[in-house]
Design a protein around this motif. Structure first.
Motif, PDB file in Angstrom:
ATOM      1  N   HIS A 134      21.936  27.369   8.401  1.00 28.05           N
ATOM      2  CA  HIS A 134      22.133  27.827   9.733  1.00 28.05           C
ATOM      3  C   HIS A 134      22.495  29.389   9.536  1.00 28.05           C
ATOM      4  CE1 HIS A 134      22.197  24.433  11.999  1.00 28.05           C
ATOM      5  NE2 HIS A 134      23.179  23.857  11.250  1.00 28.05           N
ATOM      6  N   ARG A 135      22.900  30.075   8.468  1.00 26.20           N
ATOM      7  CA  ARG A 135      23.193  31.371   8.413  1.00 26.20           C
ATOM      8  C   ARG A 135      21.818  32.213   7.949  1.00 26.20           C
ATOM      9  NH1 ARG A 135      29.125  32.033   5.096  1.00 26.20           N
ATOM     10  NH2 ARG A 135      30.120  31.284   6.731  1.00 26.20           N
ATOM     11  N   PHE A 136      21.031  31.627   7.266  1.00 27.34           N
ATOM     12  CA  PHE A 136      20.002  32.000   6.861  1.00 27.34           C
ATOM     13  C   PHE A 136      18.995  32.261   8.123  1.00 27.34           C
ATOM     14  CE2 PHE A 136      15.376  31.733   5.265  1.00 27.34           C
ATOM     15  CZ  PHE A 136      15.386  32.789   4.607  1.00 27.34           C
ATOM     16  N   SER A 137      18.732  31.076   8.872  1.00 29.61           N
ATOM     17  CA  SER A 137      18.090  31.190  10.086  1.00 29.61           C
ATOM     18  C   SER A 137      18.485  31.948  10.842  1.00 29.61           C
ATOM     19  CB  SER A 137      17.873  29.656  10.463  1.00 29.61           C
ATOM     20  OG  SER A 137      18.988  29.039  11.033  1.00 29.61           O
ATOM     21  N   ASN A 138      19.785  32.081  11.354  1.00 31.64           N
ATOM     22  CA  ASN A 138      20.309  32.955  12.070  1.00 31.64           C
ATOM     23  C   ASN A 138      20.072  34.552  11.864  1.00 31.64           C
ATOM     24  OD1 ASN A 138      21.008  31.052  13.924  1.00 31.64           O
ATOM     25  ND2 ASN A 138      22.995  31.048  13.167  1.00 31.64           N
ATOM     26  N   ASN A 139      20.162  34.891  10.606  1.00 33.71           N
ATOM     27  CA  ASN A 139      19.837  36.184  10.080  1.00 33.71           C
ATOM     28  C   ASN A 139      18.450  36.511  10.327  1.00 33.71           C
ATOM     29  OD1 ASN A 139      22.732  36.438   9.732  1.00 33.71           O
ATOM     30  ND2 ASN A 139      22.536  36.023   7.614  1.00 33.71           N
ATOM     31  N   LEU A 159      14.175  39.628  12.802  1.00 33.52           N
ATOM     32  CA  LEU A 159      12.703  39.557  13.252  1.00 33.52           C
ATOM     33  C   LEU A 159      12.715  40.195  14.686  1.00 33.52           C
ATOM     34  CD1 LEU A 159      11.136  36.501  11.694  1.00 33.52           C
ATOM     35  CD2 LEU A 159      10.819  39.160  10.961  1.00 33.52           C
ATOM     36  N   ALA A 160      13.830  39.680  15.402  1.00 31.20           N
ATOM     37  CA  ALA A 160      14.004  40.012  16.734  1.00 31.20           C
ATOM     38  C   ALA A 160      14.115  41.602  17.003  1.00 31.20           C
ATOM     39  CB  ALA A 160      15.001  39.256  17.359  1.00 31.20           C
TER      40      ALA A 160
END
Length: 151
Positions: free
Chosen positions: A13-18, A23-24
């Motif tokens: 979850h931390r990797f995907s959120n970061n 990218l955003a």
């Protein structure tokens, strides 16, 4: 087991959120900079590898021309030339760092081994001196016996 699954879940979850946040927040300038850096690396990498290989080959050829890797090359001093040379170390029990002034020894011994070696060399030298002295005394005794009158 639950702790391990919990840890994996938190890391995911931390990797995907970061990653999504990074990218955003990327502006077009940052995307262009990223593409230029990655493209330059991909274009220059093969040339840098060839340059490194050429440099390594030149070094290898130079060493083989000098005979560094030649198995038939003669040593500067043969082991037979070293035999018979007695080098009695000093009586100091120090490591020898300040006495050697940067010279490396062939064997990196500890204090006790150096002390035993020193004592062994002293015993051998003393035994040789004693033997020589006995032969000199025997010769003197023979010289004296010549002059003695036998009755």
């Amino acid at each position: 087991m639950d702790d391990l699954l919990n840890l994996v879940s938190v890391v995911y979850h931390r990797f995907s959120n970061n990653l999504q946040g990074t990218l955003a927040s990327m502006s077009p300038e940052k995307w262009i900079r990223l593409v230029i850096i990655a493209g330059t690396y991909m274009l220059l990498r093969p040339y840098l590898l060839k340059l490194g290989a050429r440099s390594q080959m030149n070094t290898h050829e130079r060493e083989s021309a000098e005979g560094v890797d030649d198995p038939n090359r003669k040593a500067a001093m043969s082991p037979n030339e070293l035999r018979g040379r007695v080098n009695l170390p000093e009586d100091s029990d120090s490591d020898g760092d300040e006495d050697d002034s940067g010279k490396a020894s062939g064997a990196d011994w500890g204090k006790r081994a150096r002390r035993r070696q020193r004592e062994m060399i002293k015993k051998l030298l003393d035994a040789e001196e004693k033997r020589l002295q006995e032969t000199r005394e025997e010769e003197e005794d023979k010289d004296i016996e010549e002059f003695l009158v036998k009755e």
